[in-house]
Design an enzyme around this catalytic site. Structure first.
Site, PDB file in Angstrom:
ATOM      1  N   ASP A 239       0.816  -1.223   0.000  1.00 56.73           N
ATOM      2  CA  ASP A 239       0.000   0.000   0.000  1.00 56.73           C
ATOM      3  C   ASP A 239       0.848   1.271   0.000  1.00 56.73           C
ATOM      4  O   ASP A 239       0.315   2.373  -0.058  1.00 56.73           O
ATOM      5  CB  ASP A 239      -0.924  -0.005   1.224  1.00 56.73           C
ATOM      6  CG  ASP A 239      -1.987   1.082   1.179  1.00 56.73           C
ATOM      7  OD1 ASP A 239      -2.556   1.324   0.094  1.00 56.73           O
ATOM      8  OD2 ASP A 239      -2.243   1.710   2.222  1.00 56.73           O
ATOM      9  N   SER A 262      -7.001   4.911   0.470  1.00 59.60           N
ATOM     10  CA  SER A 262      -7.351   3.699  -0.275  1.00 59.60           C
ATOM     11  C   SER A 262      -8.814   3.350  -0.027  1.00 59.60           C
ATOM     12  O   SER A 262      -9.303   3.459   1.101  1.00 59.60           O
ATOM     13  CB  SER A 262      -6.463   2.535   0.175  1.00 59.60           C
ATOM     14  OG  SER A 262      -5.093   2.876   0.115  1.00 59.60           O
ATOM     15  N   GLN A 312      -5.775  -1.512  -6.873  1.00 60.30           N
ATOM     16  CA  GLN A 312      -6.346  -0.646  -5.843  1.00 60.30           C
ATOM     17  C   GLN A 312      -7.119   0.497  -6.473  1.00 60.30           C
ATOM     18  O   GLN A 312      -6.762   0.975  -7.551  1.00 60.30           O
ATOM     19  CB  GLN A 312      -5.229  -0.061  -4.954  1.00 60.30           C
ATOM     20  CG  GLN A 312      -5.736   0.791  -3.795  1.00 60.30           C
ATOM     21  CD  GLN A 312      -4.601   1.401  -2.982  1.00 60.30           C
ATOM     22  OE1 GLN A 312      -4.241   2.560  -3.170  1.00 60.30           O
ATOM     23  NE2 GLN A 312      -4.022   0.621  -2.072  1.00 60.30           N
TER      24      GLN A 312
END
Length: 335
Positions: A239, A262, A312
């Site tokens: 991430d 996110s 993502q």
């Protein structure tokens, strides 16, 4: 090994620079776990680092897998609310299915009774198959030894601005270095384009900058020779370079975003790897629109083998930092 027991034996402190401390969970009951430590990615961040929640959720799911031959092959997750670093997160694992080749787990993460994250995690017993091909790593990627860390780049920039007599920019970079010193990371990251490490040129649109980030990354701590340990560290790291790629074409510094978060996160694990050895992580953003951006990442071993694929979507809202939510409002802020 009990995963939590192993992490506990590896953890030497409660420092955010310790990967074991970052992933460590406390077992409360059957299939119920609680975080020991939570961090924000940087001092100005509104919430817990998303990669830490992803990594801890995978730790919790692994805790419920009894067949040592099973390995995680996919994880599909949603971020529901920003996590509060001052409140422990509780991880509840639901054992959805245990089959002969696959096992499925559902992980729900809560703080103060509210769901902040949910994930579906699937485990597979590896099989022999003649079907084995992958998109190779680009051939023009420089080795990690030729790339700069964020700190090395900032020191270069500080020297450059000082020599040019630009005291304002030099002071700004020195402030960024102090910020960096306060947020030790368990990962060593080296940037193919060091400008990706920080957006310094505020408000200037730089034409020709592709919506990509290219980094070498590895865990600073030597990890045990157990695949699941490396999978969880990769989940933590996955991430860290995503939304930066979406921000690059506009060239606006991250301080001008009132929200970068996110929304969902998916990982597919293709083959074993070591997260304490150099991995090349390339992210690209094919589309950003309406305050959202979709991104795809590929993680390669140094020999060029593709071992993890990441996808993502994130929310990115521009605005003056003064328009950001007040400190006492941020914990309840919804996307």
């Amino acid at each position: 090994y009990s995963f939590c027991t192993l992490l506990g034996s590896m953890s030497t402190s409660q420092d955010r620079g310790d990967i074991a401390a970052s992933l460590l969970l406390e077992k409360l009951d059957v299939d119920l776990y609680r975080s020991k430590n939570l961090w924000k990615p940087h001092p100005q961040a509104r919430a817990v680092f998303g990669g830490q929640i992803i990594g801890q959720a995978l730790v919790a799911a692994h805790q419920t897998i009894n067949d040592k031959d099973l390995a995680v092959h996919s994880m599909h997750a949603y971020f529901l609310l920003g996590g509060d670093p001052d409140t422990p997160a509780v991880y509840h694992v639901d054992r959805i299915r245990d089959g002969r080749s696959f096992s499925t787990r559902s992980v729900l993460v809560k703080q103060n009774g509210k769901a902040i994250f949910s994930a579906q995690v699937s485990f597979h017993k590896p099989e022999e198959s003649p079907l084995d091909h992958y998109r190779p790593m680009p051939s023009d990627v420089p080795p990690p030894e030729e790339c700069l860390t964020r700190r090395e780049y900032l020191l270069q920039e500080a020297e450059r601005f000082t020599k040019a007599g630009n005291k304002t920019m030099a002071a700004g970079v020195q402030f960024a270095i102090k910020d960096l010193d306060r947020v030790a990371s368990p990962l060593e990251t080296r940037y193919v384009d060091p400008r990706d490490s920080v957006l310094l040129h505020g408000g200037v649109k730089r034409e020709g900058r592709e919506a990509t980030t290219k980094v070498w990354v590895k865990c600073k701590t030597k990890l045990p020779a157990l695949n699941w340990a490396h999978d969880c560290v990769a989940a933590y790291a996955s991430d860290s370079s995503m939304l930066v790629a979406a921000a690059k074409p506009l060239g606006t510094p991250h301080t001008n975003y009132k929200m970068m978060a996110s929304l969902d996160h998916t990982m597919w694990f293709h083959a074993p790897f070591r997260a304490d050895e150099w991995l090349y992580y390339e992210v690209d953003c094919p589309r950003a629109k309406a305050g959202r951006a979709v991104l795809f990442g590929r993680i390669y071993k140094a020999n060029g083998e593709l071992v993890v694929t990441v996808a993502q979507e994130g929310v990115m809202r521009l605005g003056s930092p003064t328009n950001a939510p007040k400190t006492n409002e941020k914990k309840e802020a919804k996307l």
